[in-house]
Design a protein around this motif. Structure first.
Motif, PDB file in Angstrom:
ATOM      1  N   MET A   1       0.855  -1.171   0.000  1.00  0.00           N
ATOM      2  CA  MET A   1       0.000   0.000   0.000  1.00  0.00           C
ATOM      3  C   MET A   1       0.899   1.230   0.000  1.00  0.00           C
ATOM      4  SD  MET A   1      -2.738   1.206   2.956  1.00  0.00           S
ATOM      5  CE  MET A   1      -3.240  -0.471   3.173  1.00  0.00           C
ATOM      6  N   GLN A   2       0.648   2.131  -0.906  1.00  0.00           N
ATOM      7  CA  GLN A   2       1.450   3.350  -1.001  1.00  0.00           C
ATOM      8  C   GLN A   2       0.649   4.516  -0.438  1.00  0.00           C
ATOM      9  OE1 GLN A   2       2.423   4.681  -4.971  1.00  0.00           O
ATOM     10  NE2 GLN A   2       4.387   5.465  -4.259  1.00  0.00           N
ATOM     11  N   LEU A   3       1.234   5.216   0.528  1.00  0.00           N
ATOM     12  CA  LEU A   3       0.597   6.368   1.155  1.00  0.00           C
ATOM     13  C   LEU A   3       1.512   7.576   1.024  1.00  0.00           C
ATOM     14  CD1 LEU A   3      -0.820   4.631   4.351  1.00  0.00           C
ATOM     15  CD2 LEU A   3      -2.043   5.213   2.262  1.00  0.00           C
ATOM     16  N   THR A   4       1.034   8.717   1.473  1.00  0.00           N
ATOM     17  CA  THR A   4       1.749   9.979   1.315  1.00  0.00           C
ATOM     18  C   THR A   4       2.399  10.404   2.627  1.00  0.00           C
ATOM     19  OG1 THR A   4       0.032  10.615  -0.252  1.00  0.00           O
ATOM     20  CG2 THR A   4       1.471  12.366   0.534  1.00  0.00           C
ATOM     21  N   ALA A   5       3.603  10.951   2.527  1.00  0.00           N
ATOM     22  CA  ALA A   5       4.281  11.571   3.667  1.00  0.00           C
ATOM     23  C   ALA A   5       4.630  13.003   3.264  1.00  0.00           C
ATOM     24  CB  ALA A   5       5.540  10.808   4.040  1.00  0.00           C
ATOM     25  N   ILE A   6       4.162  13.959   4.040  1.00  0.00           N
ATOM     26  CA  ILE A   6       4.506  15.366   3.840  1.00  0.00           C
ATOM     27  C   ILE A   6       5.389  15.771   5.009  1.00  0.00           C
ATOM     28  CG2 ILE A   6       3.628  17.718   3.665  1.00  0.00           C
ATOM     29  CD1 ILE A   6       0.988  16.473   2.621  1.00  0.00           C
ATOM     30  N   LEU A   7       6.583  16.258   4.690  1.00  0.00           N
ATOM     31  CA  LEU A   7       7.522  16.648   5.736  1.00  0.00           C
ATOM     32  C   LEU A   7       7.796  18.141   5.663  1.00  0.00           C
ATOM     33  CD1 LEU A   7       8.173  13.549   5.028  1.00  0.00           C
ATOM     34  CD2 LEU A   7      10.123  13.961   6.486  1.00  0.00           C
ATOM     35  N   ASN A   8       7.776  18.764   6.827  1.00  0.00           N
ATOM     36  CA  ASN A   8       8.097  20.183   6.954  1.00  0.00           C
ATOM     37  C   ASN A   8       9.157  20.345   8.029  1.00  0.00           C
ATOM     38  OD1 ASN A   8       6.193  21.690   5.193  1.00  0.00           O
ATOM     39  ND2 ASN A   8       4.689  20.580   6.405  1.00  0.00           N
ATOM     40  N   PRO A   9      10.116  21.247   7.821  1.00  0.00           N
ATOM     41  CA  PRO A   9      11.090  21.515   8.880  1.00  0.00           C
ATOM     42  C   PRO A   9      10.376  22.042  10.127  1.00  0.00           C
ATOM     43  CG  PRO A   9      11.803  22.471   6.794  1.00  0.00           C
ATOM     44  CD  PRO A   9      10.388  22.023   6.610  1.00  0.00           C
ATOM     45  N   ALA A  10      10.777  21.547  11.275  1.00  0.00           N
ATOM     46  CA  ALA A  10      10.206  22.004  12.540  1.00  0.00           C
ATOM     47  C   ALA A  10      11.006  23.199  13.041  1.00  0.00           C
ATOM     48  CB  ALA A  10      10.244  20.884  13.569  1.00  0.00           C
ATOM     49  N   PRO A  11      10.345  24.197  13.639  1.00  0.00           N
ATOM     50  CA  PRO A  11      11.054  25.382  14.133  1.00  0.00           C
ATOM     51  C   PRO A  11      12.170  25.046  15.126  1.00  0.00           C
ATOM     52  CG  PRO A  11       8.678  25.705  14.271  1.00  0.00           C
ATOM     53  CD  PRO A  11       8.909  24.278  13.875  1.00  0.00           C
ATOM     54  N   GLU A  12      11.976  24.010  15.927  1.00  0.00           N
ATOM     55  CA  GLU A  12      12.970  23.640  16.930  1.00  0.00           C
ATOM     56  C   GLU A  12      14.032  22.691  16.388  1.00  0.00           C
ATOM     57  OE1 GLU A  12       9.565  20.770  17.045  1.00  0.00           O
ATOM     58  OE2 GLU A  12       9.690  22.924  17.029  1.00  0.00           O
ATOM     59  N   GLY A  13      13.940  22.362  15.106  1.00  0.00           N
ATOM     60  CA  GLY A  13      14.878  21.438  14.476  1.00  0.00           C
ATOM     61  C   GLY A  13      14.184  20.134  14.139  1.00  0.00           C
ATOM     62  N   GLY A  14      14.750  19.395  13.230  1.00  0.00           N
ATOM     63  CA  GLY A  14      14.143  18.144  12.804  1.00  0.00           C
ATOM     64  C   GLY A  14      13.004  18.397  11.838  1.00  0.00           C
ATOM     65  N   TYR A  15      12.109  17.406  11.721  1.00  0.00           N
ATOM     66  CA  TYR A  15      11.017  17.468  10.766  1.00  0.00           C
ATOM     67  C   TYR A  15       9.708  16.987  11.387  1.00  0.00           C
ATOM     68  CZ  TYR A  15      14.684  18.059   7.358  1.00  0.00           C
ATOM     69  OH  TYR A  15      15.766  18.539   6.670  1.00  0.00           O
ATOM     70  N   VAL A  16       8.628  17.600  10.958  1.00  0.00           N
ATOM     71  CA  VAL A  16       7.282  17.141  11.290  1.00  0.00           C
ATOM     72  C   VAL A  16       6.765  16.405  10.066  1.00  0.00           C
ATOM     73  CG1 VAL A  16       4.926  17.842  11.866  1.00  0.00           C
ATOM     74  CG2 VAL A  16       6.871  19.058  12.870  1.00  0.00           C
ATOM     75  N   ALA A  17       6.240  15.201  10.265  1.00  0.00           N
ATOM     76  CA  ALA A  17       5.754  14.380   9.167  1.00  0.00           C
ATOM     77  C   ALA A  17       4.251  14.173   9.308  1.00  0.00           C
ATOM     78  CB  ALA A  17       6.462  13.031   9.169  1.00  0.00           C
ATOM     79  N   LEU A  18       3.538  14.310   8.184  1.00  0.00           N
ATOM     80  CA  LEU A  18       2.083  14.170   8.146  1.00  0.00           C
ATOM     81  C   LEU A  18       1.697  13.161   7.082  1.00  0.00           C
ATOM     82  CD1 LEU A  18      -0.939  15.092   8.528  1.00  0.00           C
ATOM     83  CD2 LEU A  18      -0.444  16.817   6.796  1.00  0.00           C
ATOM     84  N   ASN A  19       0.771  12.283   7.427  1.00  0.00           N
ATOM     85  CA  ASN A  19       0.138  11.415   6.444  1.00  0.00           C
ATOM     86  C   ASN A  19      -1.283  11.937   6.260  1.00  0.00           C
ATOM     87  OD1 ASN A  19      -1.771   8.625   6.417  1.00  0.00           O
ATOM     88  ND2 ASN A  19      -0.306   8.918   4.782  1.00  0.00           N
ATOM     89  N   PRO A  20      -1.564  12.612   5.125  1.00  0.00           N
ATOM     90  CA  PRO A  20      -2.878  13.238   4.950  1.00  0.00           C
ATOM     91  C   PRO A  20      -4.032  12.245   4.807  1.00  0.00           C
ATOM     92  CG  PRO A  20      -1.582  13.489   2.954  1.00  0.00           C
ATOM     93  CD  PRO A  20      -0.680  12.894   3.998  1.00  0.00           C
TER      94      PRO A  20
END
Length: 66
Positions: A1-20
């Protein structure tokens, strides 16, 4: 199963990842860690709330005037 990952840089460092598709969010210090954490979170979510998916997601981007 293929799903989506949206990554945004986090203000404190690292990344926030979202599966819509599921609304699941997580984070990680690197892109790889964020995606691995998201994969685990989505798997756990789908164990509790099974979903049917129509096919592979289509992801695109667009520009707007600033």
């Amino acid at each position: 199963m293929q799903l989506t990952a949206i990554l945004n840089p986090a203000p404190e460092g690292g990344y926030v990842a979202l599966n819509p598709e599921t609304g699941t969010m997580t984070q990680g210090e690197t892109v790889e860690e964020a995606v691995a954490n998201l994969r685990e979170a989505v798997q756990l979510y789908l164990e509790e709330f099974p979903m049917d998916f129509a096919g592979a997601p289509i992801v695109t981007s667009f520009d707007i005037a600033a």
